[in-house]
Write a protein that holds these residues in place. Structure first.
Motif, PDB file in Angstrom:
ATOM      1  N   SER A 166       0.842  -1.043   0.242  1.00 23.42           N
ATOM      2  CA  SER A 166       0.053  -0.058   0.006  1.00 23.42           C
ATOM      3  C   SER A 166       0.791   1.197   0.079  1.00 23.42           C
ATOM      4  N   TYR A 167       0.488   2.131  -0.779  1.00 24.83           N
ATOM      5  CA  TYR A 167       1.286   3.400  -0.843  1.00 24.83           C
ATOM      6  C   TYR A 167       0.410   4.644  -0.447  1.00 24.83           C
ATOM      7  N   GLU A 168       0.977   5.668  -0.064  1.00 23.06           N
ATOM      8  CA  GLU A 168       0.377   6.820   0.291  1.00 23.06           C
ATOM      9  C   GLU A 168       1.053   7.932  -0.291  1.00 23.06           C
ATOM     10  N   PHE A 169       0.469   8.348  -1.511  1.00 19.42           N
ATOM     11  CA  PHE A 169       1.205   9.553  -2.197  1.00 19.42           C
ATOM     12  C   PHE A 169       0.881  10.999  -1.974  1.00 19.42           C
ATOM     13  N   GLN A 170       1.737  11.680  -1.621  1.00 23.13           N
ATOM     14  CA  GLN A 170       1.398  13.123  -1.508  1.00 23.13           C
ATOM     15  C   GLN A 170       2.453  13.828  -2.110  1.00 23.13           C
ATOM     16  N   GLU A 171       2.432  14.881  -2.262  1.00 22.64           N
ATOM     17  CA  GLU A 171       3.431  16.257  -2.919  1.00 22.64           C
ATOM     18  C   GLU A 171       4.693  16.231  -1.955  1.00 22.64           C
ATOM     19  N   ALA A 172       5.600  16.175  -2.301  1.00 26.22           N
ATOM     20  CA  ALA A 172       6.706  16.519  -1.394  1.00 26.22           C
ATOM     21  C   ALA A 172       7.977  17.156  -2.217  1.00 26.22           C
ATOM     22  N   ASP A 173       8.713  17.575  -1.239  1.00 23.76           N
ATOM     23  CA  ASP A 173      10.293  17.901  -2.046  1.00 23.76           C
ATOM     24  C   ASP A 173      11.022  16.978  -2.187  1.00 23.76           C
ATOM     25  N   VAL A 174      11.267  16.165  -3.229  1.00 29.21           N
ATOM     26  CA  VAL A 174      12.143  15.007  -3.601  1.00 29.21           C
ATOM     27  C   VAL A 174      13.658  15.281  -3.012  1.00 29.21           C
ATOM     28  N   ARG A 175      13.986  16.621  -3.289  1.00 33.09           N
ATOM     29  CA  ARG A 175      15.448  16.767  -3.203  1.00 33.09           C
ATOM     30  C   ARG A 175      15.559  16.899  -1.577  1.00 33.09           C
ATOM     31  N   ASN A 176      14.835  17.323  -0.849  1.00 26.38           N
ATOM     32  CA  ASN A 176      14.960  17.351   0.619  1.00 26.38           C
ATOM     33  C   ASN A 176      14.928  15.958   0.935  1.00 26.38           C
ATOM     34  N   LEU A 177      13.924  15.161   0.503  1.00 27.44           N
ATOM     35  CA  LEU A 177      13.952  13.599   1.054  1.00 27.44           C
ATOM     36  C   LEU A 177      15.297  12.979   0.723  1.00 27.44           C
ATOM     37  N   LEU A 178      15.896  13.213  -0.521  1.00 25.65           N
ATOM     38  CA  LEU A 178      17.219  12.530  -0.825  1.00 25.65           C
ATOM     39  C   LEU A 178      18.355  13.297   0.036  1.00 25.65           C
ATOM     40  N   ASP A 179      18.491  14.461   0.270  1.00 27.37           N
ATOM     41  CA  ASP A 179      19.531  14.950   0.895  1.00 27.37           C
ATOM     42  C   ASP A 179      19.272  14.510   2.469  1.00 27.37           C
ATOM     43  N   GLU A 180      18.045  14.306   3.113  1.00 30.98           N
ATOM     44  CA  GLU A 180      17.984  13.757   4.220  1.00 30.98           C
ATOM     45  C   GLU A 180      18.631  12.264   4.234  1.00 30.98           C
ATOM     46  N   THR A 181      18.386  11.374   3.239  1.00 29.11           N
ATOM     47  CA  THR A 181      18.784   9.984   3.287  1.00 29.11           C
ATOM     48  C   THR A 181      20.238  10.185   3.167  1.00 29.11           C
ATOM     49  N   LEU A 182      20.863  10.953   2.141  1.00 33.42           N
ATOM     50  CA  LEU A 182      22.415  11.044   1.863  1.00 33.42           C
ATOM     51  C   LEU A 182      23.018  11.687   3.422  1.00 33.42           C
ATOM     52  N   MET A 183      22.398  12.404   4.167  1.00 31.70           N
ATOM     53  CA  MET A 183      22.976  12.915   5.327  1.00 31.70           C
ATOM     54  C   MET A 183      23.163  11.810   6.371  1.00 31.70           C
ATOM     55  N   LEU A 184      22.015  11.073   6.562  1.00 28.06           N
ATOM     56  CA  LEU A 184      22.000   9.753   7.384  1.00 28.06           C
ATOM     57  C   LEU A 184      23.071   8.681   7.017  1.00 28.06           C
ATOM     58  N   MET A 185      23.274   8.584   5.656  1.00 27.56           N
ATOM     59  CA  MET A 185      24.238   7.731   5.093  1.00 27.56           C
ATOM     60  C   MET A 185      25.752   8.017   5.440  1.00 27.56           C
ATOM     61  N   GLU A 186      25.766   9.491   5.294  1.00 28.52           N
ATOM     62  CA  GLU A 186      27.258   9.940   5.607  1.00 28.52           C
ATOM     63  C   GLU A 186      27.545   9.950   7.256  1.00 28.52           C
ATOM     64  N   LYS A 187      26.567   9.434   7.779  1.00 30.92           N
ATOM     65  CA  LYS A 187      26.737   9.456   9.375  1.00 30.92           C
ATOM     66  C   LYS A 187      26.867   7.947   9.863  1.00 30.92           C
ATOM     67  N   LYS A 188      26.934   6.940   8.859  1.00 31.30           N
ATOM     68  CA  LYS A 188      27.384   5.582   9.250  1.00 31.30           C
ATOM     69  C   LYS A 188      28.738   5.363   9.558  1.00 31.30           C
ATOM     70  N   PHE A 222      16.010   5.234  -1.768  1.00 32.36           N
ATOM     71  CA  PHE A 222      17.211   5.979  -1.767  1.00 32.36           C
ATOM     72  C   PHE A 222      18.354   5.330  -0.986  1.00 32.36           C
ATOM     73  N   TRP A 223      18.001   4.876   0.010  1.00 31.47           N
ATOM     74  CA  TRP A 223      18.836   4.136   1.154  1.00 31.47           C
ATOM     75  C   TRP A 223      19.545   2.968   0.542  1.00 31.47           C
ATOM     76  N   ASN A 224      18.675   2.109  -0.126  1.00 32.07           N
ATOM     77  CA  ASN A 224      18.878   0.770  -0.587  1.00 32.07           C
ATOM     78  C   ASN A 224      19.864   1.035  -1.829  1.00 32.07           C
ATOM     79  N   LEU A 225      19.587   2.117  -2.674  1.00 34.03           N
ATOM     80  CA  LEU A 225      20.600   2.293  -3.728  1.00 34.03           C
ATOM     81  C   LEU A 225      21.990   2.637  -3.325  1.00 34.03           C
ATOM     82  N   CYS A 226      22.035   3.517  -2.339  1.00 34.86           N
ATOM     83  CA  CYS A 226      23.148   4.164  -1.678  1.00 34.86           C
ATOM     84  C   CYS A 226      23.924   2.766  -1.007  1.00 34.86           C
ATOM     85  N   ASP A 227      23.169   2.243  -0.340  1.00 38.71           N
ATOM     86  CA  ASP A 227      24.053   0.882   0.232  1.00 38.71           C
ATOM     87  C   ASP A 227      24.443   0.046  -0.600  1.00 38.71           C
ATOM     88  N   ASN A 228      23.809  -0.351  -1.758  1.00 43.60           N
ATOM     89  CA  ASN A 228      24.494  -1.162  -2.939  1.00 43.60           C
ATOM     90  C   ASN A 228      25.477  -0.640  -3.571  1.00 43.60           C
TER      91      ASN A 228
END
Length: 199
Positions: free
Chosen positions: A68-90, A121-127
């Motif tokens: 099931s998916y819940e689609f809403q309008e969002a800033d994809v750039r911000n979602l991507l940046d948050e994920t990359l920031m968490l990845m950098e903290k590993k 995003f996380w899975n692709l970065c992890d790969n």
């Protein structure tokens, strides 16, 4: 389909319960009894394999569960940046890896399921990081087009051999765990994600 999902969940639960008990018992035994180096090595192998089996069960449950998916309008750039920031903290990132953002600070909006696309995003970065065991650079590019967005992930890793590439969209691919329903490979060392957007 719902009945199959319930059956799958029940089977997975029955497997996971004794698996967790065995892994816990082995760790407790290692804590209570002095072990030689080779015995400690065997205990570590059992722990790692137990975790691997547990991950397989989780993947199986995710596959059998109704999506099931819940689609809403969002800033994809911000979602991507948050994920990359968490990845950098590993902890394992350190100076070994570099993550390069090839996008600016402007909003790029689209209708997405925010939680699920962040997992993609996380899975692709992890790969990508696992494809660079000796370190390297992950470049993430975000492009805005009139009615859609393109997000590209490119690493400097070892790439995939032809057999792995043939199975890249397999749900239980042991090499890559990216959310295949969203992403498609564009080359050996690059994955590309296209999202319908609003501008």
């Amino acid at each position: 389909m719902a009945a199959l999902g319930r059956l799958s969940a029940a089977i997975a639960h029955e497997i996971r319960q004794p698996l967790t008990a065995m892994a816990g018992a082995v760790k407790e035994l290692a804590r209570l009894v002095p072990l030689e180096e080779d015995e400690k090595h065997l205990v570590n192998i059992v722990s790692r394999e137990s975790e691997r089996l547990n991950n397989i069960i989780t993947d199986f449950l995710n596959y059998s569960r109704e999506k099931s998916y819940e689609f809403q309008e969002a800033d994809v750039r911000n979602l991507l940046d948050e994920t990359l920031m968490l990845m950098e903290k590993k902890p394992e990132i350190g100076a070994k890896y570099q993550i390069h953002r090839a996008f600016n600070g402007h909003e790029m909006r689209a209708r997405v399921d925010a939680d699920k696309i962040k997992q993609v995003f996380w899975n692709l970065c992890d790969n990508a990081l696992r494809a660079m065991p000796d370190g390297g650079t992950l470049t993430v590019k975000l492009e805005q087009h009139p009615f859609w967005l393109r997000i590209a992930f490119r690493d400097t890793g070892i790439g995939l051999d032809p057999r792995q590439r043939a199975k890249i969209l397999s749900r239980f691919n042991p090499v890559l765990k990216a959310a295949q329903a969203w992403a498609s490979p564009s080359s050996i060392r690059s994955s590309r994600l296209t999202v319908a957007g609003s501008v």
